[in-house]
Scaffold this active site. Structure first.
Site, PDB file in Angstrom:
ATOM      1  N   ARG A  24      34.686   1.199   4.668  1.00  0.00           N
ATOM      2  CA  ARG A  24      35.032   1.393   5.982  1.00  0.00           C
ATOM      3  C   ARG A  24      36.499   1.642   6.158  1.00  0.00           C
ATOM      4  NH1 ARG A  24      30.486   0.959   6.628  1.00  0.00           N
ATOM      5  NH2 ARG A  24      28.950  -0.442   8.104  1.00  0.00           N
ATOM      6  N   HIS A  46      31.433  10.270   7.240  1.00  0.00           N
ATOM      7  CA  HIS A  46      30.712   9.273   7.141  1.00  0.00           C
ATOM      8  C   HIS A  46      29.022   9.455   6.839  1.00  0.00           C
ATOM      9  CE1 HIS A  46      30.518   4.723   8.574  1.00  0.00           C
ATOM     10  NE2 HIS A  46      29.854   4.705   7.528  1.00  0.00           N
TER      11      HIS A  46
END
EC number: 1.1.1.79
Length: 312
Positions: A227, A275
């Site tokens: 993250r 991502h």
């Protein structure tokens, strides 16, 4: 058996059809605002509060490996889902293989000095460089869950010294295990490539900061696959500018999409992807969900349940 489905971007009709094929005795429907009809299970991603609030569900499945977003919403809206209702995440569903591909390719990219050769190519310089040895290229994995185990397994074949750091001791063959804050320095000071696969919890936010980076060997690399909030981006850039870090590969960011004004875009030793390191693969996800629902209906033990207190 009634199942409701909600995802803001997935093709709901495809998922409904595929789930009904995998679970012939189930009726599956896409949840829409105003749908208060009973349901036994919910499959969700970024669900509105009203979708789950007040429902007597048997279980909820988050359509991803990370559950920080839904847990954050549950903390803000405790009425959204009763604490007695189990929440499941997608354990692997093809994500492990994707993480293996990504991690191995990037470690080899740095090990073979392809980043250095690209920089030389940009200067039109023909210059063979000294090789690195595997012995000096220790890889450390922060986060030893399902995906961390997969990445360690894939790197073993390449002969790199491997270590992991986690909350509990691991007994993975060929991998040194380090536990807790008291062993973090010992884990870091011999880690040439740091791979982050930690869960997103209150304890891990901002963990990759100047204090941590200073404990790595000079010329280390950072690969963030977890993250964006794990990384203090200003500290990472400072470590790159000082030479403490030789390079960073980032798949996740504290703000996504990454703002155009971010200096990460322009830093010569930062590489990035948007991502995509491990995405939900529908066929594998449906196989896991249908299998788990079948086990739950039979009262059999299952895996993948989220510990809400721990955050993963």
């Amino acid at each position: 058996m009634e199942i409701i489905f909600y995802h803001p971007t997935f093709n709901a009709a495809w998922w409904v059809n595929a789930l009904e094929k995998a679970l012939p005795h189930a009726r599956v429907r896409e949840w829409k605002v105003g749908d208060n009809n009973p349901a036994d299970y919910a499959l969700v991603w970024q669900p509105p509060v009203e979708m789950l609030a007040g429902r007597r569900l048997k279980a909820v499945f988050a359509l991803g490996a990370g559950v920080d977003a839904i847990l954050s919403k549950l903390n803000a809206h405790p009425e959204m889902l009763d604490a007695s209702i189990p929440l499941f995440r997608l354990e692997d569903t093809g994500m492990g293989l994707q993480m293996q591909e990504y991690a191995v390719s990037q470690v080899l990219h740095w090990f073979r000095r392809f980043d250095d050769y690209q920089a030389l190519k940009n200067q039109a310089l023909w210059k063979p460089l000294p090789e690195y040895t595997r012995e000096e290229f220790s890889v450390g994995i922060m986060g030893a869950g399902v995906l961390g185990a997969k990445v360690a397994e894939s790197l073993q074949a390449w002969g790199f010294p491997l270590r992991c750091w986690s909350r509990s001791r691991k007994s993975w063959p060929g991998v040194e295990s380090y536990v807790g804050r008291e062993e973090l320095h010992a884990f870091l000071n011999q880690t040439r490539v740091l791979i982050n696969l930690l869960p997103n919890t209150a304890q891990t936010v901002g963990i990759i900061n100047s204090e941590l980076l200073d404990q790595l060997p000079d010329g280390a690399y950072v690969l963030n696959l977890a993250r964006g909030v794990h990384v203090q981006e200003a500290d990472l850039l400072a470590a790159l500018d000082s030479g403490k870090l030789k390079g960073a590969m980032l798949d996740v960011f504290s703000q996504e999409p990454l703002p155009q004004e971010s200096p990460l875009w322009r830093h010569p030793r930062v590489a990035m992807t948007p991502h995509i390191a491990a995405v939900t693969r529908p066929a594998e996800a449906i196989d896991y969900i249908s299998r788990t629902i079948t086990q739950l209906e039979k009262g059999e033990p299952v895996t993948g349940q989220v510990d809400r207190a721990r955050g993963y």
